[in-house]
Scaffold this motif. Structure first.
Motif, mmCIF file in Angstrom:
data_model
loop_
_atom_site.group_PDB
_atom_site.id
_atom_site.type_symbol
_atom_site.label_atom_id
_atom_site.label_comp_id
_atom_site.label_asym_id
_atom_site.label_seq_id
_atom_site.Cartn_x
_atom_site.Cartn_y
_atom_site.Cartn_z
ATOM 1 N N THR A 122 -7.989 2.053 2.218
ATOM 2 C CA THR A 122 -7.081 3.206 2.153
ATOM 3 C C THR A 122 -6.942 3.667 0.702
ATOM 4 N N LEU A 123 -6.782 2.712 -0.203
ATOM 5 C CA LEU A 123 -6.644 3.057 -1.619
ATOM 6 C C LEU A 123 -7.960 3.579 -2.177
ATOM 7 N N SER B 241 -6.313 -2.014 4.029
ATOM 8 C CA SER B 241 -5.415 -1.538 2.975
ATOM 9 C C SER B 241 -6.205 -1.169 1.723
ATOM 10 N N VAL C 280 0.846 -1.205 0.000
ATOM 11 C CA VAL C 280 0.000 0.000 0.000
ATOM 12 C C VAL C 280 0.876 1.248 0.000
#
Ligand code: C2E
Ligand code: MG
Ligand code: MG
Ligand code: MG
Length: 285
Positions: free
Chosen positions: A168-169, A165, A129
């Protein structure tokens, strides 16, 4: 005499197992040097809106120009995964696509989101990430133009931290799609947990079951829509397939019927079209 026999035995051995081994060994060595030698390039295949034939996205697919041979990803991605080369290769791919999108932006080319295939092996090292975020930051690409194609297996094998993760993206605007859907064991309901944006129906179902009594693609499309996910059909090759997929309400289509994956320059001519309109001439004409 003994020497000769020994040599002979050696040759028999060489002609089978060892030859395979040597071939792979040479391929691995060549693969390790390929990035610095600039032998990789990306081709782009359009995804079109099923209703209109407009180009609304593209998938970036890697190619390896090694000596005078174009080696397809099916021949070297597995080796890259076995040898760990996949880590730097994935990062190279992502960076190359981000730089390409940025250049298109600067050229005022109509931009459609581009998806990048991410090997499940790349996600085993937990710097992924952080690395992806750094590449996006450094290339200054608008994350809204970026989509990651993951396979079902990564969602099944991974836990809560993985979900974080992905989120988050997604929070910075990156889209997530599930590639080759239907070939693994996950259910669509399970995918919802990861807030997957798009499901890509594997080409097997487009080419083999679209006209059956049990058109699997139709059920995948309906259920995906019920769960608010977008659906892309992969490997669309015939007009019959286009018509059926339109009837079933599939959102986007991708396949040789519209275009093979092509070099960036050719792809850009396709999206730029006449009057700067993004249009794929094959549907509705
Ligand atoms: P994929 O991501 O499912 O990509 C679709 C594959 O189907 C591509 O093959 C594409 O050229 C091919 N295809 C597209 N339309 C049609 C069609 O109408 N008919 C048929 N028969 N095939 C069609 P390609 O480029 O050889 O890539 C094969 C696989 O290699 C990809 O499957 C993907 O899993 C992997 N791959 C490709 N590029 C990358 C990459 O940059 N990174 C990683 N990790 N994997 C990649
Ligand atoms: Mg893909
Ligand atoms: Mg696929
Ligand atoms: Mg595939």
């Amino acid at each position: 005499r003994a020497k000769g026999a020994g040599k002979n035995t050696y040759q028999i051995y060489t002609s089978s197992m060892e030859k395979e081994f040597l071939k792979e060994y040479h391929l691995e060595r060549a693969l390790r040097k390929a990035i610095e030698r600039n032998e990789f390039l990306m081709h782009y295949q359009p995804k079109v809106e099923a209703k209109t034939g407009e180009i609304v996205g593209a998938e970036a697919l890697i190619r390896w120009q090694h000596q005078d041979r174009m080696i397809p990803p099916g021949e070297f991605i597995p080796l890259a995964e076995e040898t760990g080369i996949i880590f730097s290769l994935t990062d190279w791919t992502l960076r190359t696509v981000c730089e390409q999108i940025k250049r298109w932006e600067e050229m005022n080319v109509p931009i459609v989101p581009v998806s990048v295939n991410i090997s499940p092996k790349r996600l085993l090292k937990n710097d992924w990430v952080e690395t992806f975020l750094r590449i996006i930051d450094e290339t200054k690409v608008n994350p809204e133009y970026l989509e990651l194609e993951l396979t079902e297996s990564v969602l099944i094998e991974n836990e809560e931290s993985f979900n974080n993760s992905i989120q988050t993206l997604k929070n910075i605007g990156i889209k997530i799609s599930i590639d080759d859907f239907g070939t693994g064991y996950s259910s669509l309901i399970y995918l919802r947990k990861f807030k997957v944006d798009t499901v890509k129906i594997d080409q097997y179902f487009i080419q083999n079951s679209l006209e059956n009594e049990v058109p699997v693609a139709k059920y995948i499309i309906n259920l995906s829509h019920d769960l608010n996910m977008n659906v892309v059909a992969e490997g669309v090759e015939t007009e019959k397939q286009v018509t059926l997929l339109q009837q079933y309400g599939c959102d986007q289509l991708q396949g040789y019927y519209f275009s093979k994956p092509v070099p960036a320059e050719e792809y850009i001519k396709m999206v730029s079209g006449t009057r700067g309109q993004v249009h794929c001439p094959k549907v509705g004409s």
